[in-house]
Design an enzyme around this catalytic site. Sequence first.
Site, PDB file in Angstrom:
ATOM      1  N   TYR A  53      -5.268  53.974  48.988  1.00  0.00           N
ATOM      2  CA  TYR A  53      -4.269  52.934  48.709  1.00  0.00           C
ATOM      3  C   TYR A  53      -2.879  53.521  48.571  1.00  0.00           C
ATOM      4  O   TYR A  53      -2.724  54.634  48.091  1.00  0.00           O
ATOM      5  CB  TYR A  53      -4.637  52.194  47.426  1.00  0.00           C
ATOM      6  N   SER A 232     -12.047  41.116  47.400  1.00  0.00           N
ATOM      7  CA  SER A 232     -11.545  39.960  48.164  1.00  0.00           C
ATOM      8  C   SER A 232     -12.141  38.647  47.675  1.00  0.00           C
ATOM      9  O   SER A 232     -12.571  37.813  48.475  1.00  0.00           O
ATOM     10  CB  SER A 232     -11.820  40.135  49.666  1.00  0.00           C
ATOM     11  N   LEU A 239      -8.161  31.372  49.189  1.00  0.00           N
ATOM     12  CA  LEU A 239      -8.806  30.535  48.183  1.00  0.00           C
ATOM     13  C   LEU A 239      -7.905  30.263  46.975  1.00  0.00           C
ATOM     14  O   LEU A 239      -8.367  29.710  45.977  1.00  0.00           O
ATOM     15  CB  LEU A 239     -10.130  31.161  47.752  1.00  0.00           C
ATOM     16  N   GLY A 241      -5.211  28.586  47.880  1.00  0.00           N
ATOM     17  CA  GLY A 241      -4.642  27.390  48.491  1.00  0.00           C
ATOM     18  C   GLY A 241      -3.249  27.584  49.048  1.00  0.00           C
ATOM     19  O   GLY A 241      -2.678  26.657  49.625  1.00  0.00           O
ATOM     20  N   LYS A 242      -2.702  28.801  48.939  1.00  0.00           N
ATOM     21  CA  LYS A 242      -1.303  28.978  49.342  1.00  0.00           C
ATOM     22  C   LYS A 242      -1.090  28.929  50.847  1.00  0.00           C
ATOM     23  O   LYS A 242       0.052  28.786  51.306  1.00  0.00           O
ATOM     24  CB  LYS A 242      -0.743  30.275  48.767  1.00  0.00           C
TER      25      LYS A 242
END
Length: 345
Positions: A53, A232, A239, A241-242
């Site tokens: 990362y 995830s 999920l 909703g954006k």
Amino acid sequence: MNYKKLGNTDLDVSTICLGTMTWGEQNTQEEGFEQMDYALDQGVNFWDTAELYSVPPKEETYGHTEVIIGNWFKKSKKRDKVILASKVAGPMRAYLRGGGNNYGIDKMTQAVEDSLKRLQTDYIDLYQLHWPERNTNMFGRLGYEHKDNGQWNKFEDVLGNLKRFVDVGKIREIGLSNETPWGVTKYLELSKDKGLPRMMSVQNPYSLLNRTYEVGLAEISVRDKIGLLAYSPLASGYLSGKYRNNQLPKNSRIERDPDFWTRYAKPNTEKAVEAYYKIAEKHGLDLAQMSLKFLEIQPFVTSVIIGATTMEQLKTNIESVNIKLTDDVIKEINEVQTIYPNPCP
């Protein structure tokens, strides 16, 4: 906050795990510090990172997330309050130790030592194999074709390598990521038969858009006490909703790196998300919280790894532990799964 045992250990980990992969890419160090402060104050004692990362993985940001966490440990003096998970990468690009397999003793030694240095700590609580070295299906790939040239470190050797770090206290526990039922079972068998360290967790994708973990791995998780660390869980924000109604918020993952997140660009994604949104709306629930809570209450799940780029998102996600899902909500969620089964595997 709620807590569960990590595998068959005596470690109590929060059922919400603080994901960190955006730090050093979408988030600054200052923002990462703010997230760590808040999460710990809310009882989130379990954090997950990886040597790879920030994400998407790039040579110029490799290791940056661990550096940010290490700087926070140095500043806060709260290393002992955190159960920290990190990962050694599987076969990787040339910028990571020359590329190729990484689970041999020489490369793994370098990986562990480099992570400890970046994290400014002398131990990692849970050290995970980020993905298999062998040729197998992972990251949602379907259509298994068996091609095995034997060019991967055998499981027994990998466990033996990990044992060296466990024995000297640099690693407390070990786990898997992006692994298959066959792989999990073989690791457990060898640990028992050879007296080697035991895998305590499996970090695989799991969300309302991808419930494939339930097919084979869920039973192993329950029977063998090797719980899922669900990554995830909000399907990269779908999920929440954006992205409904073709919205593409500025600086969101899909807006920033559309070519990296194609796993969610599937024919039934929008239809499934809309169906789940209507359930949440009908029952007065936040879609993200409903999606996270459904995962948290599964008996095979140890912890749900959240990832937020704003404090508002972080607070919403952590608060999901305090909501309740009625039998009707669960029934309606399962009905959507029958109509749009695993649209994003």
